[in-house]
Structures are given as structure tokens and as C-alpha cells.
Design an enzyme around this catalytic site. Structure first.
Site, PDB file in Angstrom:
ATOM      1  N   GLY A 133      -4.973   1.734  -2.384  1.00 32.18           N
ATOM      2  CA  GLY A 133      -3.862   2.346  -3.142  1.00 32.18           C
ATOM      3  C   GLY A 133      -3.857   2.068  -4.622  1.00 32.18           C
ATOM      4  O   GLY A 133      -3.411   2.888  -5.411  1.00 32.18           O
ATOM      5  N   GLU A 134      -4.323   0.907  -5.012  1.00 31.81           N
ATOM      6  CA  GLU A 134      -4.111   0.495  -6.399  1.00 31.81           C
ATOM      7  C   GLU A 134      -5.353   0.434  -7.268  1.00 31.81           C
ATOM      8  O   GLU A 134      -5.287   0.637  -8.475  1.00 31.81           O
ATOM      9  CB  GLU A 134      -3.400  -0.863  -6.392  1.00 31.81           C
ATOM     10  CG  GLU A 134      -1.946  -0.685  -5.989  1.00 31.81           C
ATOM     11  CD  GLU A 134      -1.294  -1.924  -5.430  1.00 31.81           C
ATOM     12  OE1 GLU A 134      -1.779  -2.420  -4.400  1.00 31.81           O
ATOM     13  OE2 GLU A 134      -0.319  -2.395  -6.006  1.00 31.81           O
TER      14      GLU A 134
END
Ligand code: MOS
Length: 745
Positions: free
Chosen positions: A704-705
Site C-alpha cells: 500500500g505505501e
């Protein structure tokens, strides 16, 4: 852990929740509507610091439809959460309306509840508040900070090594306040049933949200239920509860009616967190050949008057490169601003903007290719933790693969030297990294007599594809088709699952689901052997196989046996289920002693048209080493989205504040610029797809990051390459480029 080539693990799989979303059937928090529901609207302070001297609610209370006005004088008891209780993390220390002190612009001072949203909005505007003003510190710059700095990591002697280094960089890099702007606004819909309460929430962590609300409202844990079936994204802003949830809960209890409280976009700029401003001093010292000798990273980030929010900019600095002398320190000056909150890639994203900008400047000072500088200083061991091994590190391959895909070898390092279609091209690059952890998780897997298979877990899908990877694992384990698999998430009454934060859900849940599936299959096999009227009746357990939903004897075809639905039917059972668990990395002897991280490389091209002062990010190549990729479609979508957010961070995003009151002055999506489709470059996402042997089942670490990390540093390097201008304070503005000597193509 290995998967066959035709396995659904690693196959691009359309989202199983896609049809619910595209048809509008997916219910987000504010979509919940109940009979007799009332609407709440909050009143925000119009000063940055002071005390409420008078709160006149008489006019508001007399207005049509108004049911209740809550404030410090009548909210009743609300509690803080127990300090240090990790299972109940709150966004703000102070409970709502706890005192009459105002510590930031927009702080909730009252909430009006009425029959309709319009009535509540009108009455909220009629609440009159008088204040005794006090001196406020809303200064954005942090460079006057004189206090103590906390040491995050250190080794060797940085002072000496930096002094002695023949080649140095000594610069400060600044990132502005950025505000989370998920499309879905924060909202709470609250319904009481006696002394039990259900909150329909915008939460990235229903289990934690429940624990916080139980403590804040003074209720037993089992009396609180939190539901977040779908989230219109969060980016960290929805990790922990904000005060409006408790305000809505109290209002609903007092009125004995369901209450909905939804933030407006404007309130989202003052009441539900933001990425704080960072000022980061980087010192790099190297030999003439480019071997790092010294690395100092000193960061400051603002926090609120009561909350100790540490952005953690030194997150990736201690282990990314091999360097004998290193020091990372941090401190958090207080300001009369709302509480900051983690925002996508907290710490590492602003931290790597600074570190990687420093590395790019060092490469220029050395007259060395920035790619070669990274390769030369790649770390073999985690030098910040007693040289423990990395579980799986392929940074070098990310850099080399990215360079090849981007065409980096064609780069002419001279400023403004590269042209295409009448534009000046700038090329820049940066490395990326993000931490990996396996959090504890429990999931139950249930075979049903109607032929369906169900998994339950108290985690949530924040828009990233969590529903789908659960189904993929169950399909892999059982052969039951995806359209007969039900994934039930987003409810605190389910078995305890992790927060959707830190890119940690994928790595955390897979073991629990796989373990639950294995255990449930074992129970089915036992049941088959013990149930009269099935082809397996009386068979020894070790001779019973499970293939594609059918139980059969190992030495016979699957078709000879019986489907699990028929076994359940013969046993007169509606279902059979089992639990699975994930052991967290810090409790697992196999993962203790390893440094777990994901890695990446970002290559960026900008196009610069000096005659019309137009700067655009035109192309990004990103290569990610995040372990096994479970669903390449959803994962690539995450990384591409993160790159777009990186374009926003590099070129557009900045929350601006009025200088005396601390009021956000661009608190709307017209004035606060996020990257849109028109700003989106050509994006090439590649995954290296090496399973991480330490992460357990399948070896996934989560994505996600990391796609956001490094993008801004690669953009500013590309801008420098095109224009000759070093931008050390984000975002890059056209004003910065006025000093460029490159005035025509
Ligand atoms: Mo992420 S900032 O942990 O939602």
C-alpha cells in the site's frame, strides 16, 4: 510456500467486491440510514488558542427541528484511553469537550442535533461562542526549535567522519503539511439498543475503534460494536477514532435515536489529522569514489499542544545504506494546530524525500551517476541492528531493473541537455523502502451445507483488495470457486484481525486464512470418516484426501468421493468451521532476528517548457520488491495510485494556514491541489515477486505505501536535471523555477 504456475496466488484476480461498488450496493458509513435517525453538525472554534467564556445556544435550541445542543457544559462523562494500551489507540489524548480550552482552529466546541441535516447546519451556525484569546503559536516554520532531540539510531562517530570526509552534502529539506483527502468523508452513524451501541464507521481498524469507544464511553468492551464494511479510502486518516465518533454516540444515547454525524470536506482539513510539516537536516560525507562515510539525519515535525505525534522521518535511514557513522535524531515542536496523523508511508515517505534528495546532491557533488552511488552503498546487513540479516532484500535488482526499463543509460547528465518534441527532459531517480511486520490475526473458515465457503475476520478492506485476496487464498486451499466464497470483514464482532495500516494486512492475514482452511479441511475429513452413508465412512483419516471441494480416498479419483456439502448433509450439519491464527513476527522464533523491509526504485521523467513555464511529470518507472505479490492487479493498482500521490506530493499538495488563527485557507478540493487524472504520468509498475521466506505462508509483505516512497526525491532530481534549480522545499512551484538559466528549448 511455493505455488504452482496455474495457482490463483499471484494471478491478477478481479475484485470480488467490484460489482457491489460499481452498482452502488456497497454501503459506506454515511450510507447507513435508520428509522428516526437524527443529524448532527459540529461547531468549530474560530480561534487558535484561548478559552471559551460564553457559549450561547438559546437561539440554536429554539430553531425548527433542533433536538439537542451538546458542549462542555452538558456532554457528561467521557474518558481518555489508558496510556500505553496498544489495543486502544486514540487519535487525540483529550476526550471531546473535556475542558473549555481551545488549542487549535476548528476544534469542536459544540454539536447540534436536529431532525434534518439542513436544520442542524442552520442551527450550528446560530451557536454563539465568545472567547478569551490567548497567544497562539501557529508558526509553520520549525527552525526556531531549541529543545531536546531524541536519538533514534546511532553508530560510529558522525562528527569526526563528516568533518574528515572529502566530499559533503549539508542541506535542509522541507515538506509542508499535507492533508488526507480520501474521497469518502469521515462519518459516524450510531445506534443504541439499551446499553449496547453499534457504530457504523469510517475506520481502518474496527477492533481498535471498538476498544477506544468502549473506554471513552465507559462501556464494557462487549457492549460496543463497530462496523466498516467498505471504506472510501483512508490513507491513514481513518486509522484511529476522532472525537466526532464519541460526540455522535453521546448524542444518540441522550436522544435515544440513531444519529448520523458526517464531516464536511472543510472540517477534514482541521479535525481529522494531516501529515505534519517536516524540516530535515541531512549531512552526507563520502570518499572521492563515492563510499559513504557519514550520515546525519535530524528531523523536526510539528505536533499539537497535547498529542505527541512523531512523524518518524528516520524510519528508513538507519538500514538503507552501508555507512559506518550514522546518527538520526528527531523532535516535535508544539503548535496550536490539530493533532497530526499518519499519512500513507508515514516517516519513511518524507524521510526518504530528504535522504534521497541528499543522495542525489551527493552524486552531483561527486560527479557520479546517482544510480551507481546507490549500488556502491547498498547494505548487505542491517547495520542499525547488530548487523542482523535482511529477510529478503533486492534493492540492487530494483535499481538495475528500473534503470533498464527506464532507459537510464541514455541519460546525459548535463543540465537541460535532453530534448524531446520541443520540450526539455529531466530525469531523476531515488530508492524506496518500507517496513514489513506480521501482526497477530485470527480468522475462521466455515464450510456450509449449501456448498458455500465462508471466512470471517475483524480486519477491513479500505479499497485495496483485501476481500479478494482472502477469497484467493481460500480458493487456492479448497478449489471452491470464487463465486461460492463469502468473505466477511469489517465488523468488530468477528475474530480479531489487524488494522489496515502500514501495508501490513496482506502479510498478516494470509497465515491465519491458510491455517484456518487447513484446520477446517481436517475437520471435514474427520467428519467424512465418521459419518454413515458417505463413501468415506470408516476410512482411516490419513487415507482421506480433499480435492476441489470433494472428499475422497487418496488412491482414487476425486469423482469417487463426495462433495463437502453432501458430507455435511449426511451428517445433518449446517456447517463445520475452524479457526486459524497468525503468529506475529515478534513472537515467532523463525522471524525474530531478521530485518524485514520492502524495497523499490523510482525513475522519473519531467518535461519542462520554459517559454510557457509548464512543468509536468511525464513518465515514471517503479520497481517494487514487496515479497510475493498475491494479486498483481490490485497490487499494481496500489503502486500506481501511490505514484500519482507522489506526483501530488512533489508538485501540488500543501495545506496553507492563515497566519494568526491557524485556519486552513485552502481547505477544499478546489484550492488544495491533489494530482488528478490530468496530472497522471505514464506509469510502469514492475514487481520482482520474490517470496519473503520469513513472512510465512506465500511470503507476501504488502504494497500500500511503498509506491509513494522516493517519488518526490526523484521528481526534484528530475527538475534539477531539466532546469538546474534545486528545490528543497516541497511542492515544486513555478516560482522556484524562475531562477533557471534554461530559458528556451
Ligand atoms: Mo497507513 S498511513 O498506516 O493507513
Amino acid at each position: 510456500m511455493s505455488t504452482s504456475p496455474d495457482s490463483i496466488i499471484g494471478r491478477a484476480t478481479p475484485r470480488i467486491d467490484g460489482p457491489l461498488k460499481t452498482t452502488g450496493a456497497a454501503e459506506y458509513a454515511a450510507d447507513f440510514h435508520f428509522e428516526g435517525m437524527a443529524h448532527a453538525v459540529t461547531v468549530g472554534a474560530t480561534i487558535a488558542s484561548g478559552r471559551i467564556t460564553k457559549l450561547d445556544t438559546a437561539t440554536a435550541e429554539s430553531m425548527p427541528g433542533v433536538l439537542l445542543v451538546l458542549h462542555h457544559g452538558n456532554i457528561g462523562p467521557l474518558y481518555r484511553t489508558v496510556p500505553g494500551d496498544d489495543s486502544a489507540t486514540n487519535s487525540e489524548v483529550r476526550s471531546p469537550f473535556e475542558d473549555e480550552v481551545v488549542r487549535h482552529w476548528g476544534q469542536h466546541v459544540a454539536v447540534v442535533v436536529a431532525e434534518t441535516l439542513e436544520q442542524a447546519t442552520a442551527a450550528a451556525a446560530a451557536v454563539k461562542v465568545e472567547y478569551a484569546l490567548e497567544a497562539a503559536n501557529v508558526r509553520l516554520k520549525l527552525d526556531d526549535f531549541k529543545g531536546e532531540r531524541k536519538t533514534i539510531s546511532d553508530r560510529g562517530d558522525v562528527d569526526q567522519a563528516f568533518d574528515d570526509a572529502p566530499v559533503k552534502v549539508d542541506q535542509t529539506y522541507v515538506t509542508p503539511v499535507e492533508t488526507h483527502n480520501p474521497i469518502e468523508m469521515h462519518a459516524s452513524v450510531v445506534r443504541w439498543d439499551g446499553d449496547r451501541v453499534t457504530l457504523y464507521e469510517t475506520s481502518q481498524g474496527v477492533m481498535n475503534h471498538r476498544a477506544v469507544m468502549a473506554q471513552v464511553l465507559g462501556l464494557p468492551l462487549e457492549n460496543v460494536r463497530v462496523v466498516t464494511r467498505f471504506l472510501g479510502s483512508g490513507f491513514g486518516g481513518k486509522l484511529f477514532p476522532w472525537p466526532h465518533a464519541a460526540m455522535a454516540a453521546v448524542a444518540a444515547r441522550k436522544l435515544n435515536r440513531p444519529v448520523k454525524l458526517s464531516m464536511t470536506r472543510r472540517m477534514m482539513f482541521s479535525n481529522v489529522g494531516y501529515r505534519p510539516r517536516t524540516e530535515q537536516h541531512i549531512q552526507l560525507g563520502a570518499t572521492k569514489e563515492g563510499k559513504l562515510l557519514a550520515l546525519r539525519h535530524e528531523y523536526l515535525n510539528n505536533t499539537s499542544m497535547l498529542d505527541d505525534f512523531d512523524e518518524g522521518c528516520g524510519e528508513a535511514t538507519p538500514y538503507l545504506y552501508s555507512v559506518a557513522n550514522l546518527e538520526v535524531t528527531g523532535a516535535q515542536p508544539r503548535r496550536n494546530m490539530g493533532a497530526p496523523m499518519w499519512m500513507r508511508g508515514p516517516g519513511a515517505v518524507p524521510g526518504l524525500y530528504a535522504l534521497e534528495s541528499g543522495m542525489n546532491e551527493l552524486a552531483d557533488a561527486l560527479d557520479m551517476d546517482p544510480l551507481q552511488l546507490r549500488l556502491k552503498n547498498d547494505a548487505e546487513k542491517d547495520e542499525s541492528h547488530d548487523n542482523i540479516p535482511f529477510s529478503s532484500r533486492h534493492l540492487r535488482e530494483c535499481l538495475e531493473t528500473g534503470a533498464k526499463k527506464f532507459g537510464w543509460e541514455r541519460r546525459n547528465a548535463a543540465i537541460g541537455s535532453m530534448r524531446k518534441d520541443g520540450k526539455i527532459l529531466g530525469w531523476g531517480m531515488a530508492a524506496a523502502s518500507w517496513v514489513a511486520v506480521r501482526l497477530p490475526c485470527t480468522a475462521t473458515v466455515e464450510f456450509c451445507a449449501n456448498g458455500r465457503l465462508c471466512v470471517r475476520c475483524g480486519t477491513q478492506d479500505i479499497g485495496t483488495g483485501t476481500y479478494t485476496i482472502f477469497a484467493q487464498v481460500l480458493h487456492e486451499k479448497t478449489g471452491v470457486p470464487l463465486d461460492r466464497i463469502d468473505v466477511i470483514l469489517g465488523d468488530s464482532s468477528l475474530p480479531s484481525g489487524p488494522m489496515s495500516g502500514g501495508s501490513m494486512v496482506t502479510g498478516s492475514v494470509l497465515n491465519a486464512i491458510a491455517d484456518g482452511a487447513n484446520n477446517a479441511i481436517k475437520r471435514l475429513q474427520q467428519l467424512a470418516a465418521a459419518t454413515e452413508g458417505t463413501p468415506l465412512h470408516g476410512a482411516k483419516l490419513e487415507t482421506v484426501a480433499f480435492t476441489e471441494g470433494r472428499l475422497h480416498l487418496k488412491d482414487q479419483e476425486a469423482s469417487s468421493g463426495a462433495h463437502f456439502a453432501d458430507i455435511l448433509g449426511a451428517a445433518k450439519l449446517s456447517r463445520i468451521s475452524a479457526e486459524g491464527k497468525t503468529v506475529p513476527t515478534w513472537e515467532d522464533p523463525k522471524s525474530k532476528g531478521f530485518s524485514l523491509h520492502s524495497y523499490g526504485a523510482q525513475f522519473v521523467e519531467v518535461e519542462w517548457e520554459p517559454e510557457i513555464a509548464k512543468l509536468r511529470v511525464s513518465r515514471v518507472v517503479t520497481v517494487i520488491d514487496a515479497g510475493k505479490i498475491i494479486n498483481p492487479a490490485a497490487a499494481a493498482n496500489q503502486v500506481a495510485g501511490a505514484v500519482v500521490m507522489g506526483v501530488g506530493m512533489g508538485m501540488l499538495e500543501e495545506t496553507r494556514y492563515e497566519q494568526r488563527t491557524g485556519q486552513p485557507i485552502n481547505g477544499n478540493l478546489a484550492d488544495y491541489l491533489v494530482a488528478t487524472c490530468a496530472d497522471t504520468p505514464d506509469i510502469d509498475v514492475t514487481f520482482l515477486d520474490y517470496p519473503d521466506p520469513i513472512m510465512g505462508e506465500y511470503g507476501a509483505r504488502g504494497v500500500g505505501e511503498i509506491g509513494l516512497a522516493g517519488v518526490a526525491a526523484a521528481i526534484t532530481a528530475a527538475v534539477h536535471h531539466a532546469t538546474g534549480v534545486r528545490v528543497r522545499e516541497l511542492p515544486v512551484r513555478i516560482e522556484h523555477l524562475l531562477e533557471s538559466k534554461i530559458v528556451s528549448v
